[in-house]
Scaffold this motif. Structure first.
Motif, PDB file in Angstrom:
ATOM      1  N   ASN A 275       0.825  -1.210   0.000  1.00  0.00           N
ATOM      2  CA  ASN A 275       0.000   0.000   0.000  1.00  0.00           C
ATOM      3  C   ASN A 275       0.861   1.264   0.000  1.00  0.00           C
ATOM      4  N   GLU A 276       1.992   1.237   0.721  1.00  0.00           N
ATOM      5  CA  GLU A 276       2.899   2.385   0.731  1.00  0.00           C
ATOM      6  C   GLU A 276       3.496   2.624  -0.657  1.00  0.00           C
ATOM      7  N   VAL A 277       3.888   1.537  -1.342  1.00  0.00           N
ATOM      8  CA  VAL A 277       4.438   1.668  -2.700  1.00  0.00           C
ATOM      9  C   VAL A 277       3.355   2.182  -3.657  1.00  0.00           C
ATOM     10  N   LYS A 278       2.125   1.666  -3.529  1.00  0.00           N
ATOM     11  CA  LYS A 278       1.027   2.122  -4.376  1.00  0.00           C
ATOM     12  C   LYS A 278       0.741   3.606  -4.132  1.00  0.00           C
ATOM     13  N   ASN A 279       0.748   4.023  -2.866  1.00  0.00           N
ATOM     14  CA  ASN A 279       0.529   5.428  -2.521  1.00  0.00           C
ATOM     15  C   ASN A 279       1.651   6.297  -3.108  1.00  0.00           C
ATOM     16  N   TYR A 280       2.887   5.824  -3.026  1.00  0.00           N
ATOM     17  CA  TYR A 280       4.019   6.562  -3.605  1.00  0.00           C
ATOM     18  C   TYR A 280       3.837   6.713  -5.117  1.00  0.00           C
ATOM     19  N   ALA A 281       3.480   5.618  -5.787  1.00  0.00           N
ATOM     20  CA  ALA A 281       3.343   5.636  -7.250  1.00  0.00           C
ATOM     21  C   ALA A 281       2.236   6.588  -7.697  1.00  0.00           C
ATOM     22  N   ASN A 282       1.138   6.636  -6.957  1.00  0.00           N
ATOM     23  CA  ASN A 282       0.008   7.477  -7.366  1.00  0.00           C
ATOM     24  C   ASN A 282       0.131   8.926  -6.932  1.00  0.00           C
ATOM     25  N   ASN A 283       0.696   9.171  -5.746  1.00  0.00           N
ATOM     26  CA  ASN A 283       0.655  10.516  -5.181  1.00  0.00           C
ATOM     27  C   ASN A 283       1.997  11.243  -5.164  1.00  0.00           C
ATOM     28  N   ARG A 284       3.051  10.586  -4.695  1.00  0.00           N
ATOM     29  CA  ARG A 284       4.325  11.288  -4.529  1.00  0.00           C
ATOM     30  C   ARG A 284       5.188  11.259  -5.788  1.00  0.00           C
ATOM     31  N   PHE A 285       5.150  10.159  -6.536  1.00  0.00           N
ATOM     32  CA  PHE A 285       5.981  10.023  -7.733  1.00  0.00           C
ATOM     33  C   PHE A 285       5.774  11.138  -8.755  1.00  0.00           C
ATOM     34  N   PRO A 286       4.507  11.535  -9.084  1.00  0.00           N
ATOM     35  CA  PRO A 286       4.339  12.575 -10.105  1.00  0.00           C
ATOM     36  C   PRO A 286       5.072  13.877  -9.782  1.00  0.00           C
ATOM     37  N   SER A 287       5.016  14.334  -8.531  1.00  0.00           N
ATOM     38  CA  SER A 287       5.700  15.587  -8.207  1.00  0.00           C
ATOM     39  C   SER A 287       7.212  15.402  -8.163  1.00  0.00           C
ATOM     40  N   VAL A 288       7.694  14.226  -7.753  1.00  0.00           N
ATOM     41  CA  VAL A 288       9.139  13.950  -7.774  1.00  0.00           C
ATOM     42  C   VAL A 288       9.648  13.979  -9.210  1.00  0.00           C
ATOM     43  N   ALA A 289       8.943  13.288 -10.106  1.00  0.00           N
ATOM     44  CA  ALA A 289       9.343  13.254 -11.515  1.00  0.00           C
ATOM     45  C   ALA A 289       9.227  14.635 -12.149  1.00  0.00           C
TER      46      ALA A 289
END
Length: 186
Positions: A15-29
């Protein structure tokens, strides 16, 4: 650790990885991509498969693609779950990024003519002479009829496109995502 505890811990990490992929990854990229674009402006070229230096412009001041800085400053990104989209809303951004060769229509308009004149300011210098100042004023105008013009704007890519992606940018994003996922899985 019992099998139930292990499966709960595994589910929590998933769930943490899924949350990262959906929410945090876009702004990091998106932030990495903006730093990449600014690096292209500093370097004066595009870092894709190889470094493509921009053809020099004929203007006297500033560097290539940077006159007022508006093109460089208007780069931004938008996020959706799992992705970031790079954008630049300047009307000439796409022309510079992809190049343009063709005919354009220039609308009828009026062109102002300006002149300069030296005038006194009313204050005196130390030597007793009046201080002078150069003033620019509108001295006339002329009408320009509608016409066509052939244009050839060379390609000066600064932002990756679907057709021409950047290996350098993709590797930078991969490295950061790998670091972040390792941190989540610890």
């Amino acid at each position: 650790m019992t099998p139930e505890e292990f499966s709960r811990a595994l589910e929590k990490k998933a769930n943490e990885v899924k949350n990262y992929a959906n929410n945090r990854f876009p702004s990091v990229a998106g932030n990495i991509a903006l730093r990449f674009i600014n690096g292209n402006f500093r370097a004066g070229g595009f870092q894709g498969q190889s470094f493509d230096r921009w053809k020099k412009s004929n203007k006297k001041r500033g560097s290539t693609l940077v006159d007022s800085g508006a093109l460089r400053a208007d780069n931004h990104y938008t996020t959706q779950p799992g992705q970031a989209t790079l954008k630049n809303n300047r009307p000439y951004a796409k022309l510079h990024n992809e190049g343009f060769k063709g005919t354009v229509t220039v609308k009828a308009h009026t062109r102002n003519k300006y002149s300069q004149k030296r005038v006194g300011t009313g204050r005196l210098t130390r030597t007793g002479r009046e201080r002078m100042q150069t003033v620019t004023y509108k001295s006339g105008q002329s009408s320009v009829r509608a016409h066509t013009r052939k244009m050839n704007i060379p390609k000066r890519q600064f932002m990756p496109t679907n057709d021409r992606d950047s290996v350098v940018l993709n590797r930078a994003i991969e490295r950061q995502v790998t670091r972040d996922i390792k941190q989540i899985l610890q």
